[in-house]
Design a protein around this motif. Structure first.
Motif, PDB file in Angstrom:
ATOM      1  N   LYS A  36       0.805  -1.182  -0.066  1.00  0.00           N
ATOM      2  CA  LYS A  36       0.057   0.059  -0.001  1.00  0.00           C
ATOM      3  C   LYS A  36       0.900   1.253  -0.168  1.00  0.00           C
ATOM      4  O   LYS A  36       0.485   2.284  -0.543  1.00  0.00           O
ATOM      5  N   TYR A  37       2.033   1.279   0.515  1.00  0.00           N
ATOM      6  CA  TYR A  37       2.721   2.463   0.609  1.00  0.00           C
ATOM      7  C   TYR A  37       3.524   2.832  -0.747  1.00  0.00           C
ATOM      8  O   TYR A  37       3.514   3.938  -1.045  1.00  0.00           O
ATOM      9  N   LYS A  39       1.914   2.028  -3.639  1.00  0.00           N
ATOM     10  CA  LYS A  39       0.674   2.264  -4.301  1.00  0.00           C
ATOM     11  C   LYS A  39       0.432   4.007  -4.293  1.00  0.00           C
ATOM     12  O   LYS A  39      -0.258   4.491  -4.899  1.00  0.00           O
ATOM     13  N   ASN A  40       0.430   4.247  -2.692  1.00  0.00           N
ATOM     14  CA  ASN A  40       0.276   5.592  -2.418  1.00  0.00           C
ATOM     15  C   ASN A  40       1.436   6.561  -2.556  1.00  0.00           C
ATOM     16  O   ASN A  40       1.159   7.853  -2.269  1.00  0.00           O
ATOM     17  N   GLY A  41       2.297   6.120  -3.072  1.00  0.00           N
ATOM     18  CA  GLY A  41       3.537   7.135  -3.236  1.00  0.00           C
ATOM     19  C   GLY A  41       4.258   7.443  -1.776  1.00  0.00           C
ATOM     20  O   GLY A  41       5.035   8.231  -1.965  1.00  0.00           O
ATOM     21  N   HIS A  42       4.206   6.569  -0.753  1.00  0.00           N
ATOM     22  CA  HIS A  42       4.804   6.839   0.473  1.00  0.00           C
ATOM     23  C   HIS A  42       6.088   6.100   0.526  1.00  0.00           C
ATOM     24  O   HIS A  42       6.185   5.287   1.302  1.00  0.00           O
ATOM     25  N   LYS A 114       5.147   8.604   8.594  1.00  0.00           N
ATOM     26  CA  LYS A 114       3.789   9.198   9.067  1.00  0.00           C
ATOM     27  C   LYS A 114       3.926   9.543  10.308  1.00  0.00           C
ATOM     28  O   LYS A 114       4.241   8.746  11.564  1.00  0.00           O
ATOM     29  N   TRP A 119       2.595  12.814   6.548  1.00  0.00           N
ATOM     30  CA  TRP A 119       3.708  12.067   5.884  1.00  0.00           C
ATOM     31  C   TRP A 119       4.788  12.778   5.896  1.00  0.00           C
ATOM     32  O   TRP A 119       4.723  13.980   4.935  1.00  0.00           O
TER      33      TRP A 119
END
Length: 190
Positions: A36-37, A39-42, A114, A119
């Motif tokens: 998920k990180y 995917k979300n660009g984190h 985070k 972020w």
């Protein structure tokens, strides 16, 4: 030791380091072992530079192949082949330097994480070093244990790139000796 045999040893040692660099960089894309990180660009900025994939992987793969060829009997196992190995090895040194620089930068700036629903890269411009002060690591609430995760992988990339650079430097010297003195390619000399 024969310069051809030395070339084969160096190439054989470079291959696992190449694989290690690529794997470390790929794993860095999945902090907390979650997709998920990414995917979300984190993702930590230095991970996106792909120092382990480009520098320690692709740019190191070409010299490793050619260094191995110089150790074999045939067209590359001659003085001119050893001269070309010096040039290819220079590409490897460039790759090792790129991987090293990106990893040191990633380690120095710290991870993207985070903190209080924001972020950020909290350790980037801090007045303290987060590397030894583990009391600050808990500030990063997400991804879980991202500081240790990034530190371990970036330190591994630093070590791998240093070894790759050292091996390439040895091959440059070996290539110079092979170019000037010739190589021993007969079966009895190996």
């Amino acid at each position: 030791m024969c310069s051809g045999k030395c070339s084969r040893c160096i190439a054989g040692t470079l291959y696992p380091l190449i694989l290690l660099s690529i794997i470390c960089n790929i794993v860095l894309f999945f902090p907390g072992w979650d997709i998920k990180y990414v995917k979300n660009g984190h993702i930590t900025e230095e991970v996106k530079y792909m120092g382990g994939i480009i520098g320690g992987g692709i740019l190191m793969l070409f010299p490793a192949f050619y260094i191995q060829l110089t150790g074999e009997q045939g067209c590359c196992g001659n003085r001119f082949g050893m001269f070309l190995s010096i040039i290819f090895t220079a590409v490897g040194v460039t790759g090792a330097l790129y991987s090293f620089t990106v990893a040191v930068s990633g380690l120095g700036n710290g991870p993207l994480c985070k903190i209080n629903s924001t972020w950020t890269t909290p350790f980037k411009n801090s007045t303290f070093t987060y590397l030894t002060g583990n009391k600050y690591w808990q500030e990063c609430t997400e991804p879980k244990n991202v500081v240790q995760f990034n530190m371990g992988l970036f330190i591994t990339l630093i070590a791998a790139s240093c070894l790759q650079g050292l091996l390439c430097a040895i091959q440059m010297i070996n290539g110079l000796f092979g170019c000037l003195c010739g190589i021993c390619n007969n079966k009895g000399a190996l």
